[in-house]
Design an enzyme around this catalytic site. Structure first.
Site, PDB file in Angstrom:
ATOM      1  N   GLY A  60     -26.883  37.831  55.799  1.00  0.00           N
ATOM      2  CA  GLY A  60     -26.244  39.132  55.717  1.00  0.00           C
ATOM      3  C   GLY A  60     -26.128  39.694  54.320  1.00  0.00           C
ATOM      4  O   GLY A  60     -25.708  40.843  54.161  1.00  0.00           O
ATOM      5  N   TYR A  61     -26.468  38.923  53.293  1.00  0.00           N
ATOM      6  CA  TYR A  61     -26.378  39.435  51.928  1.00  0.00           C
ATOM      7  C   TYR A  61     -27.577  40.332  51.632  1.00  0.00           C
ATOM      8  O   TYR A  61     -28.725  39.873  51.557  1.00  0.00           O
ATOM      9  CB  TYR A  61     -26.331  38.296  50.918  1.00  0.00           C
ATOM     10  CG  TYR A  61     -25.106  37.416  50.994  1.00  0.00           C
ATOM     11  CD1 TYR A  61     -23.956  37.825  51.660  1.00  0.00           C
ATOM     12  CD2 TYR A  61     -25.104  36.165  50.393  1.00  0.00           C
ATOM     13  CE1 TYR A  61     -22.831  37.011  51.727  1.00  0.00           C
ATOM     14  CE2 TYR A  61     -23.978  35.343  50.441  1.00  0.00           C
ATOM     15  CZ  TYR A  61     -22.848  35.772  51.121  1.00  0.00           C
ATOM     16  OH  TYR A  61     -21.738  34.965  51.178  1.00  0.00           O
TER      17      TYR A  61
END
Length: 348
Positions: A60-61
């Site tokens: 998700g980064y």
């Protein structure tokens, strides 16, 4: 650099874990302080030179671009067997739930995407990023066990959970013969010590490694009163976590600065030296070379019992904030619904 065993695993990790949330395509995320690939590579290489072998990222980064930057840099600068790579997966989306995608299938899709991003055949540590109240725990643990059995992850960890959840998950894993969580990544630092209530005691009892994030409280524990930085100004999530308690935390920060002056050290070194007396390996984000250099040097600083007590004395209880404040079903026992896609995790 010093090294230690990660919980009950056979992974040997540096006492400092490089947090890679600040790496990735800024256009894919919400952070104005996100580094591009050349600068990310420079910091990763410097960390390796300093003996850091433990790297933490997440799908998700920056929509997976953090994984991509980390994977390419490690392939270029290190041997695979010399580094410990951790990444994390997100809960099921509402679209997946509506389509009947099981927890097991969701995890299979997530790990395959992360491995493609990283350019790796396996990760050393695969982390359940936040508790998914809409997916049965059995499905999560079964799905994680399958990827361990397939060799796609050597061990599993968990992040952003309560002690009862970790205990329940590992009890189920033990009952079913599944892989158990060997580490937990929670919110823990000198001005937020709520993990000491139950989580730290559970981890000590069961030899579960603590690898906390926000080790420097979004930079607050490395800056003197009045000092600022681009991240302090732009990191709205860190402000959400810390602004409400700034007055009571200020005395602790003042004491960090006082000890730093007395010891000829930096505030970063003092803050992390304290945390290193409590945990296996704090996850320390780095967006400048001196960030990782300061973190690495903290390993060499030993605080006296009197200094530790002096730093701890002003602490007062803090309310849950951030992910953990949201990570609770409503009073009506309705499961908390996260957003979709990468937007869900830019804050964690």
């Amino acid at each position: 650099m010093q090294y230690t065993r990660l919980g009950t695993s056979d992974l040997t990790v540096s006492r400092i874990c490089m947090g890679c949330m600040g790496f990735g395509d800024a256009g894919s995320g919400q952070h104005g302080w996100t580094l591009d690939e050349p600068h990310s590579r420079e910091i990763i290489r410097r960390g390796l030179d300093l003996g850091v072998n433990f790297f933490d990222t997440a799908i998700g980064y920056q929509s997976g671009t953090s994984e991509q930057y980390v994977g390419r840099a490690l392939r270029d600068f290190a041997r695979r067997e010399d580094v410990v790579v951790a990444t994390k997966f997100l809960p099921r989306t509402q679209e997946e739930i509506a389509a009947g995608v099981s927890g097991q299938e969701h995890i299979r899709r997530m790990i395959h995407t992360s491995l493609r991003n990283l350019g790796l055949d396996y990760v050393d540590l695969y982390i359940y990023h936040m508790w998914d109240y809409q997916t049965p725990l059995y499905d999560i643990m079964d799905g994680l066990n399958r990827i361990v059995q397939e060799g796609k992850a050597r061990y599993i960890g968990i992040s952003n959970c309560f002690a009862w959840q970790l205990a329940k998950a590992n009890a189920l894993a033990e009952k079913e013969g599944f892989a158990k969580f060997v580490s937990v990544q929670g919110h823990y630092n000198l001005i937020f010590r709520e993990e000491e209530r139950e989580m730290a005691k559970l981890c000590a009892e069961d030899n579960i490694a603590m690898t906390p994030y926000s080790a420097l409280a979004g930079g607050r524990l490395s800056k003197r009163p009045g000092e600022t930085s681009k991240r302090l100004e732009q990191d709205s999530y860190a402000r959400l976590k810390y602004d409400a308690t700034a007055a009571q935390d200020g005395e602790i920060i003042r004491r960090v600065a006082e000890i730093a002056d007395r010891r000829g050290a930096t505030m970063t070194e003092v803050s992390l030296a304290w945390l290193l007396t409590k945990v296996t390996a704090p996850v320390v984000g780095a967006t400048k070379l001196h960030h990782i250099e300061g973190a690495a040097s903290a390993v060499e600083l030993t605080l006296t019992p009197e200094e530790i007590a002096y730093l701890e004395q002003p602490y007062v209880p803090h309310a849950l904030v951030g992910v953990m404040a949201q990570n609770v079903p409503s009073a009506a026992n309705q499961p908390h619904v996260w957003g979709t896609g990468s937007q869900r995790i830019e804050q964690a």
